[in-house]
Design a protein around this motif. Structure first.
Motif, PDB file in Angstrom:
ATOM      1  N   UNK B 259      97.726  72.660  37.858  1.00 44.66           N
ATOM      2  CA  UNK B 259      97.295  71.494  37.053  1.00 44.66           C
ATOM      3  C   UNK B 259      97.974  71.539  35.568  1.00 44.66           C
ATOM      4  N   UNK B 260      98.617  70.432  35.407  1.00 50.34           N
ATOM      5  CA  UNK B 260      99.373  70.532  34.006  1.00 50.34           C
ATOM      6  C   UNK B 260      98.411  70.114  32.833  1.00 50.34           C
ATOM      7  N   UNK B 263      96.391  66.306  33.289  1.00 49.13           N
ATOM      8  CA  UNK B 263      96.460  66.201  34.928  1.00 49.13           C
ATOM      9  C   UNK B 263      95.934  64.805  35.496  1.00 49.13           C
ATOM     10  N   UNK B 305      98.824  55.296  41.487  1.00 46.75           N
ATOM     11  CA  UNK B 305      97.737  55.984  42.059  1.00 46.75           C
ATOM     12  C   UNK B 305      97.901  56.142  43.495  1.00 46.75           C
ATOM     13  N   UNK B 309      98.207  60.100  44.408  1.00 48.56           N
ATOM     14  CA  UNK B 309      96.976  60.695  44.774  1.00 48.56           C
ATOM     15  C   UNK B 309      96.184  61.300  43.474  1.00 48.56           C
ATOM     16  N   UNK B 310      96.618  60.929  42.415  1.00 46.87           N
ATOM     17  CA  UNK B 310      95.740  61.306  41.149  1.00 46.87           C
ATOM     18  C   UNK B 310      94.405  60.380  41.346  1.00 46.87           C
ATOM     19  N   UNK B 311      93.068  61.074  40.519  1.00 43.88           N
ATOM     20  CA  UNK B 311      92.108  60.315  40.473  1.00 43.88           C
ATOM     21  C   UNK B 311      92.083  59.522  39.234  1.00 43.88           C
ATOM     22  N   UNK B 338      91.232  50.706  44.046  1.00 46.65           N
ATOM     23  CA  UNK B 338      92.135  51.973  43.875  1.00 46.65           C
ATOM     24  C   UNK B 338      91.782  53.008  43.003  1.00 46.65           C
ATOM     25  N   UNK B 340      89.963  55.191  40.148  1.00 44.42           N
ATOM     26  CA  UNK B 340      88.600  55.947  39.926  1.00 44.42           C
ATOM     27  C   UNK B 340      88.255  55.928  38.421  1.00 44.42           C
ATOM     28  N   UNK B 361      83.262  54.000  30.604  1.00 47.09           N
ATOM     29  CA  UNK B 361      82.349  55.170  30.966  1.00 47.09           C
ATOM     30  C   UNK B 361      82.534  56.412  30.575  1.00 47.09           C
ATOM     31  N   UNK B 364      80.015  60.580  28.777  1.00 47.84           N
ATOM     32  CA  UNK B 364      79.804  61.895  28.771  1.00 47.84           C
ATOM     33  C   UNK B 364      80.627  62.552  28.149  1.00 47.84           C
TER      34      UNK B 364
END
Lengths: 250, 618
Positions: B259-260, B263, B305, B309-311, B338, B340, B361, B364
């Motif tokens: 992970x950079x 990420x 995306x 495959x990144x979220x 597509x 997230x 959102x 958090x």
């Protein structure tokens, strides 16, 4: 639907850690557009499990990943799509459906079979050290971890250990000892006991007590396969020698 | 023992995070060496995880590899454990794609993002077995170039770099490759290459300029050298793409195996920022504002995306809430299947921005705001046009929507700062905490304070910066104020701030200091654990260089700066006006939705701002 993926963590990607492997396989599944089931909750996670984590530096040739899918799929189809997206260094071996969704592999893992390529070493010294090691009932090693030191007994978890020369002529003269330099592979069968196991590098470290010195960081360690307890697993195709499971329990 | 995978892998377990050095990432490009005519090494002078997240490098990698005649590979600064291993084995620094030593490349191009990476540039050249000094390189040595924001004022590196590309590199880097090819075919001596390079618009060849100094130590002149009738341009102008649609988007970026630091996928929604904060160098060096269209942004997000495959995707820019259709884009993206997660770096401080964060959102993870200064007077001085009412409105709204963790960025050591201004930072943090407490939110407020560093090409380039002693005093003062439950205080090492200030406005005479510091082992100066104050002190005293001359000297208004021959397009007269306004605490509005501020970029560089709405949202 739950599918079991058998894959290779090959030579180049041996230097990935367990979480790194999880991350790149998760991304590859996403690119391959597998209908991976997601966990519930505020931040859903894909339902996939990797078993018996490998440390950084160790390759694995029969690694297992279970993936839960949200819909029925053709195995051929998902094999092809995943094969296209899996990063180079990894290789897809096989995919099959696991009939029981609740079937978790972790408790059934009984052992790991390792090849430890030590390069050109004094194979006689290694064999002597191994036989002393095996005669002991307990070999204590302290592992230095960033936070605390862990002391553990390696001996019960080393089921089999054999030094094999990659030079076929050497193996025909096993009686010769000392001073003979051979390209050597140490075959290790290491037990997993209640989810706990030890690293081959720790065994190498412990061997210095028995007269065999090497830099464990220079060893090339490959896990040939993960062994499962057949009696408790209906889906796995791998078996485990009778004495191994007994010793692992002992 | 030669450097190849079989030999390397026996030793990589000895270093931390060996995956930094193995290559083999998805979308890394492999070509047949015999099929290309130019081998290009894109060098990032920081650790892998940092460089792998750098969007600009991903763009150039894509641009260069899109050329059939060029193979571009990557190399990052080796961490000291890897440096020791390579040096011990006598292995050269190599690229990740083909394990080729840097000195076997035709062109080595460095990305200069931050002054405190300069010693790493020298180390990478040295480990790559390239002569450090431009003057000692012959025809067999690679051409060593650099780009990035620091290239506009990289005089301390002038002795070591053959050429610098100023401004947007997407097109200019191709020009360099073309010129290189033509020169090589001509079999002329290396000086001819440098001459040819200096004729490319926005390419600066430092060795073709002579710098002389006043007895007082300031620059008295920078003159192009005359070489047999050839004369490089008097000034070098920054390259600007007139439309960002011309900036190719790497839809298949290299996806690191580890992970950079960031990420996630990155899509640049616009380039440039005209908020006009007077301390901000990026606000000058990327003008004018050039937006991508909403449809294009949405298409790019979707594609990247799916392909990576990144979220998560980050909509990057210098101030993402300023994108004219940000609300529309976000609402489309969060309703699309597509994606997230969407993140917006660098939000403004107003309730509109909080509303955006809310849509995503992010409650958090907490909200990060950058008031930069505590008092209204100080915010007017730096032209951070946000009032205390707006800040309070924004945090109230944030607490209402469920945030409890708020992080605030400030600077100390700003021009004309008094202890009242420093105290105001503490007051503001406490007021924000009180708003949260009154709303029964159990708030935590993190105050992160960095020392102000005056940067070249900004209105504050004439200003002085606080000494480490003064910065420490202000930090201690804040520490004493910011005590109590729910308050946390973080700050930077004052001596690192000072070193950055030295090199941010340095001249060529600092080349020697860099060289000596490198020889004495300085690496990764931007990493607090690696920064060696004692060594740097020794370097400056050995060479009889007074670092304060660069960091804390208040400049005369008519001083000639070491970077004045490098034109950002923003006129010096505009910067001077802004400086004067700052001293009167007068503000200047953003030219988006208000009057042109006459900074000079549009007429001088032949460009214009491009946004998709007439009115300004704020």
């Amino acid at each position: 639907v739950k599918v079991r993926v058998i894959y290779t963590k090959g030579d180049r990607v041996r230097f990935l850690g367990h979480l790194d492997v999880y991350r790149v396989l998760r991304m590859a599944l996403k690119r391959a557009k597998w209908p991976v089931a997601m966990s519930q909750g505020f931040s859903p996670k894909p339902k996939l499990s990797l078993y018996a984590p490998l440390p950084v530096g160790t390759a694995g040739f029969n690694e297992v990943m279970d993936v839960e899918l949200s819909e029925q799929v053709s195995i051929d189809c998902i094999f092809q799509s995943f094969e296209k997206e899996i990063p180079s260094g990894f290789q897809l071996v096989s995919i099959f459906e696991v009939p029981d969704k609740k079937d978790s592999l972790e408790p059934k893992i009984t052992g790991s079979l390792y090849d430890v390529d030590l390069g050109v070493i004094d194979i006689g010294a290694l064999r002597t050290a191994l036989s002393t090691f095996c005669q002991e009932t307990s070999v204590i090693l302290s592992i230095h971890r960033p936070k605390k030191e862990r002391v553990l007994d390696l001996r019960p978890l080393v089921v089999e250990a054999e030094a094999v020369s990659e030079d076929p002529e050497d193996n025909q003269r096993p009686e010769r000892k000392g001073g003979m330099l051979s390209p050597t592979v140490l075959r290790l069968l290491i037990a997993h006991h209640n989810g706990r196991t030890i690293r081959p590098a720790w065994v190498l470290e412990a061997l210095s007590k028995f007269g065999f010195e090497c830099d464990p960081r220079e060893a090339i360690i490959d896990r040939r396969k993960i062994l499962f307890d057949n009696s408790r697993d209906t889906s796995s195709k791998e078996g485990i020698p009778e004495k191994t499971s007994q010793e692992a329990r002992a | 023992v030669i450097l190849d995978w079989e030999n390397l892998k026996r030793h990589l377990s000895k270093v931390e995070k060996p995956a930094r050095y193995i290559g083999g990432e998805i979308n890394s490009v492999h070509k047949k060496p015999e099929k290309v005519s130019v081998r290009f090494a894109l060098a990032f002078p920081d650790v892998y995880e940092v460089g792998a997240s750098h969007l600009g490098s991903q763009i150039l990698y894509y641009v260069l590899n899109s050329r059939e005649d060029t193979w571009c590979e990557r190399v990052f600064a080796p961490w000291p454990d890897m440096e020791s291993l390579l040096r011990e084995k006598n292995w050269p620094l190599y690229t990740l794609e083909s394990y080729t030593p840097l000195n076997d490349f035709d062109i080595v191009g460095f990305s200069l993002q931050y002054e405190l990476t300069y010693t790493n540039v020298l180390n990478m050249l040295d480990m790559g077995r390239i002569p450090l000094h431009s003057a000692s390189r012959g025809n067999e040595s690679p051409l060593v170039i650099a780009g990035g924001p620091c290239a506009m004022s990289a005089e301390p590196l002038a002795d070591f770099l053959d050429a610098l590309v100023l401004g947007d590199g997407e097109e200019a880097v191709g020009d360099v490759v073309e010129v290189y090819k033509r020169w090589r075919a001509s079999r002329e001596p290396r000086i001819e290459l440098l001459k040819r390079l200096s004729q490319i618009p926005s390419v600066y060849v430092p060795s073709l300029y002579h710098v002389s100094y006043d007895p007082s130590g300031t620059v008295s002149s920078v003159t192009p050298k005359e070489l047999d009738g050839f004369k490089p341009p008097r000034f070098v102008e920054r390259r600007v793409l007139d439309s960002i649609e011309k900036a190719p988007v790497p839809l298949n970026p290299v996806i690191p195996l580890i992970p950079p630091i960031h990420d996630r996928a990155m899509i640049e929604i616009f380039r440039g920022c005209t908020q006009g904060c007077r301390f901000c160098q990026s606000g000058i060096l990327y003008r004018p504002v050039r937006e991508r269209s909403r449809a294009e942004v949405e298409r790019l997000v979707q594609e990247t995306i799916e392909r990576t495959g990144f979220d998560e995707v980050s909509l990057v820019s210098l101030s993402s809430a300023d994108y004219s259709q940000i609300e529309e884009v976000l609402s489309d993206l969060i309703n699309s299947p597509v994606c997230t997660k969407v993140s917006l770096p660098s939000l403004r401080i107003d309730s509109f921005s909080v509303k955006l964060a809310d849509m995503l959102g992010q409650s958090r993870s907490g909200l990060t705001l950058a008031p930069e200064a505590g008092s209204q007077r100080m915010r007017d001085v730096i032209n951070k046009r946000v009032t205390e009412d707006q800040i309070m409105e924004a945090v109230t709204r944030a607490y209402e929507s469920g945030y409890s963790h708020i992080k605030l960025y400030f600077m100390i050591g700003l021009p004309g700062e008094t202890y009242d201004d420093v105290e105001a930072i503490g007051d503001l943090a406490k007021k924000i905490r009180k708003v949260g407490r009154d709303m029964r939110k159990r708030p935590t407020v993190v105050v992160s304070v960095s020392g102000f560093v005056p940067k070249a090409h900004t209105p504050f380039q004439w200003e002085s910066s606080d000494s480490p002693l003064e910065l420490r005093r202000k930090q201690d003062y804040l520490k004493s104020i910011l005590k109590g439950p729910g308050l946390e205080f973080r700050y930077h090492e004052a001596h690192m701030t000072k070193l950055e200030a030295v090199f941010a406005r340095g001249d060529r005479r600092l080349s020697e200091a860099l060289l000596l510091a490198f020889k004495k082992g300085c690496r990764f100066d931007s990493w607090p654990d690696m920064f060696r104050k004692d060594v740097w002190d020794e370097v400056f005293s050995t060479l009889k260089i007074d670092p304060d001359f660069y960091s804390s000297r208040l400049r005369e208004l008519d001083e000639l700066f070491p970077w004045d021959h490098l034109h950002s397009g923003v006129r010096k007269s505009f910067l001077l006006d802004e400086l004067k306004k700052s001293r009167e605490a007068a503000v200047t509005l953003d030219c988006r939705g208000a009057r042109c501020t006459l900074c000079g970029v549009c007429p001088d560089l032949g460009v214009s701002p491009k946004t998709f709405k007439e009115t300004d949202k704020s």
